[in-house]
Design a protein around this motif. Structure first.
Motif, short mmCIF file in Angstrom:
data_model
loop_
_atom_site.label_atom_id
_atom_site.label_comp_id
_atom_site.label_asym_id
_atom_site.label_seq_id
_atom_site.Cartn_x
_atom_site.Cartn_y
_atom_site.Cartn_z
N LEU A 25 -10.46 -0.89 -2.57
CA LEU A 25 -10.55 -0.49 -3.55
C LEU A 25 -10.17 -2.09 -3.55
O LEU A 25 -9.80 -2.89 -5.87
CB LEU A 25 -8.94 -0.20 -4.11
N SER A 50 -11.29 7.28 -6.10
CA SER A 50 -11.32 7.27 -4.26
C SER A 50 -12.77 7.00 -3.92
O SER A 50 -13.63 6.70 -4.68
CB SER A 50 -11.48 8.99 -3.86
N GLY A 61 -12.78 -1.43 -6.16
CA GLY A 61 -12.08 -1.16 -7.34
C GLY A 61 -11.84 -1.76 -8.90
O GLY A 61 -12.00 -1.48 -9.57
N LEU A 107 -5.06 0.91 -7.83
CA LEU A 107 -4.14 1.55 -6.36
C LEU A 107 -3.14 2.47 -6.87
O LEU A 107 -2.94 3.79 -6.64
CB LEU A 107 -3.29 0.51 -5.11
N LEU A 127 -0.81 4.93 1.05
CA LEU A 127 -2.39 5.31 0.99
C LEU A 127 -2.76 4.73 2.45
O LEU A 127 -2.03 3.74 2.75
CB LEU A 127 -2.81 3.89 -0.14
N ALA A 157 -5.00 5.15 -7.76
CA ALA A 157 -5.79 5.96 -6.53
C ALA A 157 -4.57 6.76 -6.01
O ALA A 157 -4.71 7.61 -5.24
CB ALA A 157 -6.45 5.08 -5.31
N ARG A 158 -2.91 6.59 -5.38
CA ARG A 158 -2.06 7.24 -6.08
C ARG A 158 -2.30 8.57 -6.38
O ARG A 158 -1.71 9.70 -6.37
CB ARG A 158 -0.73 6.27 -5.48
N ALA A 197 -8.85 3.96 4.31
CA ALA A 197 -9.27 5.63 2.06
C ALA A 197 -9.58 4.29 0.71
O ALA A 197 -10.64 4.51 0.77
CB ALA A 197 -8.78 6.07 2.47
N ASN A 198 -8.98 3.14 1.41
CA ASN A 198 -8.24 2.13 0.36
C ASN A 198 -8.95 0.83 0.17
O ASN A 198 -8.83 0.50 -0.92
CB ASN A 198 -6.89 2.03 -0.11
N LEU A 228 0.63 -1.09 0.09
CA LEU A 228 0.12 -0.36 -0.18
C LEU A 228 0.89 0.92 -0.04
O LEU A 228 0.65 2.27 -0.73
CB LEU A 228 -0.58 -0.21 1.09
N THR A 280 -16.65 6.17 1.96
CA THR A 280 -16.39 4.77 2.99
C THR A 280 -17.07 5.98 4.09
O THR A 280 -17.16 6.86 4.48
CB THR A 280 -15.21 4.63 3.33
#
Length: 344
Positions: A151, A313, A155, A304, A143, A307-308, A147-148, A140, A316
């Motif tokens: 995914l 996003s 995602g 991912l 991240l 997302a970076r 929040a992720n 990760l 949640t």
């Protein structure tokens, strides 16, 4: 340790005390930092006893993230203290599909009794979880796991579904997302991030239509018969070159069929129930119906990275492990705006 388990057919999941697991040879133990709740869990828990095959008690949670806590004998390539996401699909690692990183389509998983976490094997809704092989861990980095974590499914699943139609999503094309909830609102962002298509969101909820607009849908309409006319209008009469059904029930399947273009893809992403005709006179010419499952390990890296880059996003709502049963209640009620994330 505490874990959220489905223990009785037809009953709500319970928070219980269980023994902290120890990693065996080749395994990795994670101290869980976040776990996602999904409609697939609700589907599993809705099955009657004669159709239920996942074993009891079942620790829920096929979306997981954590910090590497302990290594089993022989584990290399991962260090204690590393923040990781868990790639959920598990395969034999040796068949033709697994050799391509496509463990979601492992040819031998059923034969060998290999099951994903939370869908047969102990999942991430616990303070600690065991991952059977370090290859299922994706770093990760910086991240935020809370929040992720979603995914890894919410995602990865739409990303995999969209990539299968990406060659058709050319400038001037229209892509329709039916359902702007947990998967759909991420799918809309992915469509905007990796394709030039005009993105249309459909839902029965005004709140979710508002969310769809917030996350980038060019147009958002109620999911009724007028939507067919709107899609035809926006596409110059052609229809949608890709209909991504994030609900997957008979009414949404039928609606998607009526707006599909010649040569279009009708992609069933949601875990619902229904069927579609496939005869020569039943569908637009050269159209296809696909039912993808989850996604490839390589694609999780790509998700991912999106997302970076800040282009996707997940909306949640966070729950403690003690409050995790309430997350599933809200999921069943349809009152979650995006995804529920449980933090042990």
């Amino acid at each position: 340790m505490k874990a959220l388990q489905y223990r009785t057919i037809g009953a709500a999941p319970e928070v219980v005390e269980v023994e902290t697991p120890e990693p065996g040879p080749g395994q990795v133990r994670l101290k869980v930092t976040a776990a996602g709740a999904c409609h697939s869990d609700s589907f599993v828990m809705s099955l009657p006893e004669e159709d239920y095959v996942y074993g009891l008690p079942l620790t829920l949670g096929h979306e997981g993230a954590g910090v590497v806590d302990k290594l089993g004998d022989g584990v290399t390539g991962v260090e204690v203290g590393t923040s990781v996401a868990v790639y959920g699909p598990r395969g034999c690692g040796r068949c033709y599909m697994c050799a391509q990183g496509r463990e979601n389509y492992c040819e031998r998983a059923a034969e060998l009794g290999i099951t994903p976490p939370g869908l047969g094997s102990p999942g991430a809704m616990a303070e600690y979880m065991i991952v059977d092989d370090a290859r299922h861990l994706v770093p990760l980095g910086d991240l935020d796991p809370v929040a992720n974590v979603s995914l890894t499914d919410a995602g990865l699943t739409p990303y995999h579904a969209i990539k299968g139609s990406l060659h058709k999503l050319v400038p001037g094309s229209v892509a329709v997302a039916i359902g702007a909830g947990g998967l759909g609102h991420v799918g809309i962002q992915i469509l905007r991030a990796i394709s030039p298509a005009t993105v249309v969101a459909l839902d029965v909820s005004e709140e979710k239509l508002a969310l769809a607009t917030e996350v980038g849908a060019h147009h958002a309409f109620p999911s009724d018969e007028t939507a067919v006319e709107e899609v035809r209008r926006l596409s110059g009469g052609r229809g949608a070159i890709a209909v991504l059904d994030f609900v997957g029930i008979q009414p949404t399947m039928d609606l998607g069929s009526r707006m599909l273009a010649v040569g279009g893809d009708h992609v069933m992403v949601g875990v619902g129930s229904g069927s579609l005709p496939a005869g020569f006179l039943d569908r637009p010419w050269e159209s296809a119906v696909r039912a993808p499952y989850w996604g490839y390990r390589s694609e999780l890296f790509e998700v991912l990275d999106l997302a970076r880059a800040g282009v996707i996003s997940v909306e949640t709502e966070v729950f403690s492990l003690d409050d995790a049963p309430r997350a599933y209640e809200k999921l069943h009620e349809g009152t979650l705006r995006g995804r529920a994330v449980v933090v042990p």
